[in-house]
Design an enzyme around this catalytic site. Structure first.
Site, mmCIF file in Angstrom:
data_model
loop_
_atom_site.group_PDB
_atom_site.id
_atom_site.type_symbol
_atom_site.label_atom_id
_atom_site.label_comp_id
_atom_site.label_asym_id
_atom_site.label_seq_id
_atom_site.Cartn_x
_atom_site.Cartn_y
_atom_site.Cartn_z
ATOM 1 N N TYR A 11 -1.080 -9.219 -0.091
ATOM 2 C CA TYR A 11 -2.035 -8.205 -0.558
ATOM 3 C C TYR A 11 -3.377 -8.828 -0.981
ATOM 4 C CZ TYR A 11 -3.815 -4.653 -3.878
ATOM 5 O OH TYR A 11 -4.581 -3.766 -4.580
ATOM 6 N N LEU A 33 5.675 -15.205 5.541
ATOM 7 C CA LEU A 33 5.880 -13.769 5.803
ATOM 8 C C LEU A 33 7.101 -13.238 5.043
ATOM 9 C CD1 LEU A 33 4.932 -13.514 9.615
ATOM 10 C CD2 LEU A 33 3.452 -13.273 7.609
ATOM 11 N N SER A 124 -1.660 -15.186 -13.714
ATOM 12 C CA SER A 124 -1.506 -13.773 -14.044
ATOM 13 C C SER A 124 -1.674 -13.569 -15.546
ATOM 14 C CB SER A 124 -0.094 -13.347 -13.634
ATOM 15 O OG SER A 124 0.233 -12.107 -14.208
ATOM 16 N N TYR A 148 9.560 -14.957 -13.664
ATOM 17 C CA TYR A 148 8.318 -14.919 -12.876
ATOM 18 C C TYR A 148 7.157 -15.449 -13.727
ATOM 19 C CZ TYR A 148 3.950 -13.080 -11.044
ATOM 20 O OH TYR A 148 2.644 -12.962 -10.629
ATOM 21 N N LYS A 152 4.747 -19.057 -13.545
ATOM 22 C CA LYS A 152 3.284 -19.174 -13.581
ATOM 23 C C LYS A 152 2.839 -20.094 -14.721
ATOM 24 C CE LYS A 152 2.111 -16.391 -10.213
ATOM 25 N NZ LYS A 152 1.596 -16.970 -8.976
ATOM 26 N N PHE A 177 -5.577 -9.630 -13.907
ATOM 27 C CA PHE A 177 -5.012 -8.519 -14.669
ATOM 28 C C PHE A 177 -4.285 -7.603 -13.665
ATOM 29 C CE2 PHE A 177 -5.695 -9.185 -19.181
ATOM 30 C CZ PHE A 177 -6.204 -10.469 -19.084
ATOM 31 N N ASN A 197 7.238 -0.973 -7.956
ATOM 32 C CA ASN A 197 7.431 -1.134 -9.407
ATOM 33 C C ASN A 197 6.159 -0.810 -10.158
ATOM 34 O OD1 ASN A 197 10.105 -2.240 -9.332
ATOM 35 N ND2 ASN A 197 9.199 -4.116 -8.497
HETATM 36 P P1 NAD Z 1 2.097 -10.716 -1.955
HETATM 37 O O1 NAD Z 1 3.572 -10.777 -2.043
HETATM 38 O O2 NAD Z 1 1.483 -9.569 -1.234
HETATM 39 O O3 NAD Z 1 1.523 -12.051 -1.327
HETATM 40 C C1 NAD Z 1 2.142 -13.306 -1.515
HETATM 41 C C2 NAD Z 1 2.292 -13.941 -0.145
HETATM 42 O O4 NAD Z 1 2.936 -15.210 -0.292
HETATM 43 C C3 NAD Z 1 3.153 -13.113 0.804
HETATM 44 O O5 NAD Z 1 2.468 -12.929 2.009
HETATM 45 C C4 NAD Z 1 4.412 -13.945 0.990
HETATM 46 O O6 NAD Z 1 4.976 -13.784 2.291
HETATM 47 C C5 NAD Z 1 3.870 -15.353 0.757
HETATM 48 N N1 NAD Z 1 4.868 -16.330 0.319
HETATM 49 C C6 NAD Z 1 5.763 -16.216 -0.698
HETATM 50 N N2 NAD Z 1 6.475 -17.351 -0.807
HETATM 51 C C7 NAD Z 1 6.000 -18.215 0.143
HETATM 52 C C8 NAD Z 1 6.324 -19.536 0.521
HETATM 53 N N3 NAD Z 1 7.293 -20.219 -0.094
HETATM 54 N N4 NAD Z 1 5.635 -20.117 1.525
HETATM 55 C C9 NAD Z 1 4.649 -19.432 2.179
HETATM 56 N N5 NAD Z 1 4.310 -18.166 1.869
HETATM 57 C C10 NAD Z 1 4.977 -17.568 0.853
HETATM 58 O O7 NAD Z 1 1.523 -10.804 -3.446
HETATM 59 P P2 NAD Z 1 0.033 -10.625 -3.986
HETATM 60 O O8 NAD Z 1 0.010 -9.403 -4.823
HETATM 61 O O9 NAD Z 1 -0.941 -10.779 -2.896
HETATM 62 O O10 NAD Z 1 -0.039 -11.862 -4.967
HETATM 63 C C11 NAD Z 1 -0.638 -13.100 -4.599
HETATM 64 C C12 NAD Z 1 -0.493 -14.065 -5.754
HETATM 65 O O11 NAD Z 1 -1.112 -13.492 -6.914
HETATM 66 C C13 NAD Z 1 0.951 -14.349 -6.143
HETATM 67 O O12 NAD Z 1 1.040 -15.720 -6.502
HETATM 68 C C14 NAD Z 1 1.174 -13.466 -7.343
HETATM 69 O O13 NAD Z 1 2.146 -13.984 -8.200
HETATM 70 C C15 NAD Z 1 -0.194 -13.480 -7.995
HETATM 71 N N6 NAD Z 1 -0.458 -12.299 -8.825
HETATM 72 C C16 NAD Z 1 -0.304 -11.051 -8.300
HETATM 73 C C17 NAD Z 1 -0.517 -9.928 -9.122
HETATM 74 C C18 NAD Z 1 -0.333 -8.535 -8.579
HETATM 75 O O14 NAD Z 1 -0.175 -7.604 -9.391
HETATM 76 N N7 NAD Z 1 -0.369 -8.307 -7.276
HETATM 77 C C19 NAD Z 1 -0.906 -10.095 -10.452
HETATM 78 C C20 NAD Z 1 -1.074 -11.399 -10.942
HETATM 79 C C21 NAD Z 1 -0.840 -12.493 -10.114
HETATM 80 N N1 UDP Z 2 4.115 2.716 -15.402
HETATM 81 C C1 UDP Z 2 4.624 3.988 -15.415
HETATM 82 N N2 UDP Z 2 5.369 4.402 -14.348
HETATM 83 C C2 UDP Z 2 5.607 3.612 -13.266
HETATM 84 C C3 UDP Z 2 5.071 2.308 -13.260
HETATM 85 C C4 UDP Z 2 4.325 1.878 -14.356
HETATM 86 O O1 UDP Z 2 4.432 4.736 -16.375
HETATM 87 O O2 UDP Z 2 6.313 4.032 -12.331
HETATM 88 C C5 UDP Z 2 3.280 2.260 -16.541
HETATM 89 C C6 UDP Z 2 3.808 1.014 -17.237
HETATM 90 O O3 UDP Z 2 4.698 1.368 -18.263
HETATM 91 C C7 UDP Z 2 2.503 0.372 -17.759
HETATM 92 C C8 UDP Z 2 1.469 0.763 -16.696
HETATM 93 O O4 UDP Z 2 2.019 1.896 -15.999
HETATM 94 O O5 UDP Z 2 2.114 0.973 -18.982
HETATM 95 C C9 UDP Z 2 1.200 -0.338 -15.678
HETATM 96 O O6 UDP Z 2 2.430 -0.771 -15.133
HETATM 97 P P1 UDP Z 2 2.473 -1.816 -13.923
HETATM 98 O O7 UDP Z 2 3.917 -2.108 -13.635
HETATM 99 O O8 UDP Z 2 1.631 -1.317 -12.811
HETATM 100 O O9 UDP Z 2 1.734 -3.108 -14.497
HETATM 101 P P2 UDP Z 2 2.174 -4.126 -15.668
HETATM 102 O O10 UDP Z 2 2.969 -3.378 -16.684
HETATM 103 O O11 UDP Z 2 2.957 -5.181 -15.003
HETATM 104 O O12 UDP Z 2 0.881 -4.609 -16.236
#
Ligand code: NAD
Ligand code: UDP
Length: 338
Positions: A11, A33, A124, A148, A152, A177, A197
Site C-alpha cells: 500500500y 508479494l 509506526s 508487531y 518495530k 500515524f 481491521n
Molecule cells: P503492505 O502489507 O501493503 O506492504 C508491505 C509489503 O511488504 C507487502 O507488499 C508485502 O508483500 C511485503 N513483504 C512483507 N514481508 C516481506 C518479506 N519478508 N520480503 C519481501 N517483501 C515482504 O503494508 P503497508 O501498509 O504498505 O506498510 C508498509 C510498512 O509501513 C510496513 O513496514 C508497515 O509495518 C509500516 N506501517 C504501516 C502502517 C499502516 O497503517 N499501513 C502504519 C505504520 C507503519
Molecule cells: N475503529 C472502529 N471500528 C472499526 C475499526 C476501527 O470503531 O471497525 C476505531 C478504533 O477503535 C480506533 C479508530 O477507529 O478508535 C482507528 O482504528 P484503526 O484500527 O484504523 O487504527 P489504530 O487503532 O490502529 O490507530
C-alpha cells in the site's frame, strides 16, 4: 538516485514508488508479494509514465537479496517490507519477529557488505504505546503492546546501535500515524486481505456494499464525541515525506526520527461522516464496546518534521475520504479481479 524499495508492491510502497519515479529517481522493488499483488506495480508505472524494476524476493532469502545488489548499485534503500496485522502478530509472534526483525537484520547485513549505508525505515506510531498525552513528540517514551509493535521497536533500537557503532550509516526512522486514502487516479490503493481491521478500509467496504455496517468500538472514550481519535494522513502525503527524507540527508551520517502525521485528530464519527459525504450515501453503524488494546487519542506533534525536513501534510480528511472512495468504488475487489 537509484533506490531499492523493499515492500514496494504494498500500500504505502506503491504510492511512494509513484512519487520516486515522478521525481526522476530509478526504482528497484523487491517484494515477496506476501501481502500484495504485482498488478500494483504495473499501475504505478502507468501513473508515473515510467518503468521500474521488480524482483520477487523475500528479504529473508540472503542469496536472492544479494543477487539484486549484484545487479544494481543502490544509493539508498527505503525499507517498507514487513507484516503489519496486530492480531496475527499476537497469534504468530515468531513469524513476525523472523519476518520483520530478522528480515531487517538480513537486509542491513547485505547493505553493509555492498557499502550501501543509507536507509529510510517504516516505523509506526504504535511505538508510543499508551502515550501519556497528545500531541505526541518524537522524544516521548516508547513501549509496545503487541509483537508487531515490539518488532518495530526492536528494529528502531537495532538501528540506533548500528549508527552508534558505524557513524557512516545514514538512517531515517519515519513513524507513521494512520495512513489512509489512495492515489487520485483511483488506480492504486489499500487492498486488505479479508475483512479489514482498520477504520477507513472497513468504512469503504460498507459504502460499497461488501459489509453491512460499521462497528464503532466504544462511544465512552474521553474524547469530544466519545469515539476514538486518530491522526489520519493521506498516503500521498506520507509518500512525499519519504522523498523529503531522502533529499535532505546529511553528509555526516547518523539517525533521525520523525513523526509523519497531520498533527490533527479525527474521531470515528468524524471519519464516518466525511466518508458519507464523499460517497454520497449513508454508512450504517452500530456502537459496540471498546476494542481491547485501543487508546482514546493518538495524534502527532509534527513540529520537528516541519522544521527539519520542510515537510507538511496537505490533504484534509475530506480529500482522504474522496480518494479512498474513488479507489474502492473503481476496484471493489482490490487487485484480485484484474
Ligand atoms: P503492505 O502489507 O501493503 O506492504 C508491505 C509489503 O511488504 C507487502 O507488499 C508485502 O508483500 C511485503 N513483504 C512483507 N514481508 C516481506 C518479506 N519478508 N520480503 C519481501 N517483501 C515482504 O503494508 P503497508 O501498509 O504498505 O506498510 C508498509 C510498512 O509501513 C510496513 O513496514 C508497515 O509495518 C509500516 N506501517 C504501516 C502502517 C499502516 O497503517 N499501513 C502504519 C505504520 C507503519
Ligand atoms: N475503529 C472502529 N471500528 C472499526 C475499526 C476501527 O470503531 O471497525 C476505531 C478504533 O477503535 C480506533 C479508530 O477507529 O478508535 C482507528 O482504528 P484503526 O484500527 O484504523 O487504527 P489504530 O487503532 O490502529 O490507530
Amino acid at each position: 538516485m537509484r533506490i531499492l524499495v523493499t515492500g514496494g508492491a504494498g500500500y504505502i510502497g506503491s504510492h511512494t514508488c509513484v512519487e520516486l519515479l515522478s521525481a526522476g529517481h530509478e526504482v528497484v522493488v523487491v517484494d515477496s508479494l506476501a501481502n500484495s499483488s504485482a498488478v500494483a506495480l504495473t499501475r504505478v508505472e502507468k501513473i508515473a509514465g515510467r518503468s521500474l524494476f521488480f524482483r520477487q524476493v523475500d528479504i529473508n532469502e540472503k542469496a536472492a537479496l544479494k543477487s539484486v545488489f549484484d545487479e544494481f548499485a543502490f544509493d539508498s534503500v527505503i525499507h517498507f517490507a514487513g507484516l503489519k496485522a496486530v492480531g496475527e502478530s499476537v497469534e504468530q509472534p515468531l513469524y513476525y519477529y523472523r519476518n520483520n526483525f530478522c528480515g531487517t537484520v538480513n537486509l542491513l547485513e547485505v547493505m553493509e557488505s555492498y557499502a550501501v549505508r543509507r536507509m529510510v525505515f517504516s516505523s509506526s506510531a504504535t511505538v508510543y504505546g499508551e502515550a501519556d498525552s497528545v500531541p505526541i513528540p518524537e522524544q516521548s517514551s516508547l513501549s509496545a503492546t503487541n509483537p508487531y509493535g515490539r518488532s518495530k521497536l526492536m528494529i528502531e533500537e537495532m538501528l540506533g546501535d548500528l549508527v552508534r557503532a558505524r557513524p557512516n550509516w545514514n538512517i531515517d526512522v519515519l513513524r507513521y500515524f494512520n495512513p489512509v486514502g489512495a492515489h487520485e487516479s483511483g488506480l492504486i490503493g489499500e487492498d486488505p486481505a479479508g475483512i479489514p481491521n482498520n477504520l477507513m478500509p472497513f468504512i469503504a467496504q460498507v459504502a460499497v456494499g461488501k459489509l453491512d455496517r460499521l462497528n464503532v468500538f466504544g462511544e465512552d472514550w474521553e474524547t469530544p464525541d466519545g469515539t476514538g481519535v486518530r491522526d489520519y494522513i493521506h498516503v500521498v502525503d506520507l509518500a512525499k515525506g519519504h522523498l523529503c527524507a531522502l533529499e535532505t540527508v546529511k553528509e555526516t551520517g547518523g539517525l533521525r526520527v520523525y513523526n509523519l502525521g497531520t498533527g490533527t485528530g479525527s474521531s470515528v464519527h468524524e471519519v464516518r461522516k466525511a466518508f458519507e459525504k464523499a460517497a454520497a450515501r449513508a454508512i450504517p453503524f452500530e456502537v459496540l464496546g471498546r476494542r481491547p488494546g485501543d487508546v482514546a487519542q493518538c495524534f502527532a506533534d509534527v513540529s520537528k518534521v516541519e522544521r527539519e525536513l520542510g515537510w507538511k501534510a496537505t490533504y484534509d480528511l475530506d480529500a482522504m475520504c474522496q480518494d479512498a472512495w474513488r479507489w474502492q468504488s473503481l476496484n471493489p475487489d482490490g487487485y484480485s479481479k484484474v
